[in-house]
Design an enzyme around this catalytic site. Structure first.
Site, PDB file in Angstrom:
ATOM      1  N   TYR A 134      49.264  42.909  31.531  1.00  9.13           N
ATOM      2  CA  TYR A 134      47.016  43.348  31.420  1.00  9.13           C
ATOM      3  C   TYR A 134      46.655  43.472  33.040  1.00  9.13           C
ATOM      4  CZ  TYR A 134      42.484  40.955  31.292  1.00  9.13           C
ATOM      5  OH  TYR A 134      41.568  41.040  31.785  1.00  9.13           O
ATOM      6  N   SER A 163      37.298  32.746  34.901  1.00  8.40           N
ATOM      7  CA  SER A 163      36.598  32.509  34.103  1.00  8.40           C
ATOM      8  C   SER A 163      35.578  32.470  33.745  1.00  8.40           C
ATOM      9  CB  SER A 163      37.043  31.104  34.146  1.00  8.40           C
ATOM     10  OG  SER A 163      38.851  30.823  34.929  1.00  8.40           O
TER      11      SER A 163
END
Length: 266
Positions: A134, A163
């Protein structure tokens, strides 16, 4: 601006499309899933990995910029990761060149540098250290954006998102949190910054415990307003905190995510 938002039905996409429209931008949405209920923008059900389909959208719509949020948000095989993050970006960049669209804002990731050991504040020019395939896909997409900025004079901004959550939930998030409101501020700043060429910034809020340098974002006009520290008292320590904070990529940098690059049939 008239802006194409890819991945418009995703968690970040739903926030960004509504907020950009509220700020006066005309939003055109694109996702490979069907149009979600309540959508109030022009919507195209298209896979960004299909270059012909992407080109057809650009031929139909008059666009000033692109916010590229589409992509699988977790680990996959190397070919799947490259398709999800690099091939989609390439299809958009080619269509941008063909149709004279000069601005791309890309949802990159902290996992582009996720294997960097957690020490001092991390600068934006630290070497790529992806923690997963990723992360490799994000690094490669950033490199492609840099190439198109140099080759064709496009303005391309890679936002290495931390996040993205309504509120932080772990000790790590106190350093890596990006609030929904700050995410919108970040995207609009990257869309409207004057002639950035290729630029990268860390997509986090103004967290007291920030691991990443926010100055590159501020140089582009991104002024985050939220701080995860406001939630610190409600977050209890966990046995996972030590390894979660050993590398800036958190759990993605652990052996849990180790896998062969290629899926093979026995």
């Amino acid at each position: 601006m008239r802006v194409l938002v890819t991945g418009a039905a995703g968690s970040i996409g739903r926030v960004v499309t509504v907020a950009l429209a509220a700020r006066g931008h005309e939003v055109v949405s694109l996702d490979r899933v069907p149009e979600p209920d309540g959508n109030e923008t022009r919507f195209h059900t298209v896979d960004c990995a299909d270059a012909d389909a992407v080109a057809a959208v650009f031929a139909e719509e008059r666009l000033d910029g692109v916010v590229h949020l589409a992509g699988h948000p977790d680990e996959a095989s190397l070919p799947d990761s490259l398709t999800s993050h690099v091939h989609t970006t390439a299809a958009l960049l080619d269509a941008m060149v063909e149709h004279d669209v000069s601005r791309l804002v890309y949802a990159s990731s902290n996992h582009a540098v996720g294997r960097t050991p957690r020490r001092e504040l991390l600068p934006i020019d630290t070497r790529p250290r992806p923690d997963t395939f990723y992360g490799v896909g994000k690094v490669a997409a950033e490199a492609l954006m840099s190439l198109y900025a140099d080759r064709y004079g496009l303005d391309t901004v890679a936002c290495r998102i931390g996040s993205f959550l309504p509120r932080p939930e772990t000790i790590r998030h106190l350093s890596t949190w990006l609030s929904p409101d700050d995410c919108v501020r970040m995207v609009e700043a990257a869309l409207t910054a004057t002639a950035p060429g290729f630029a990268a910034l860390y997509g986090i809020s103004a967290n007291t415990r920030a691991w990443w340098d926010l100055e590159p974002g501020r140089a582009l006009g991104y002024e985050p307003q939220d701080d995860a520290e406001a939630f610190a008292a409600s977050i209890s320590p966990s046995p996972e905190d030590d390894w979660d904070g050993a590398h800036v990529g958190g759990p993605f940098a652990t052996s849990t995510y180790h896998r062969p690059a290629l899926d093979r049939r026995d």
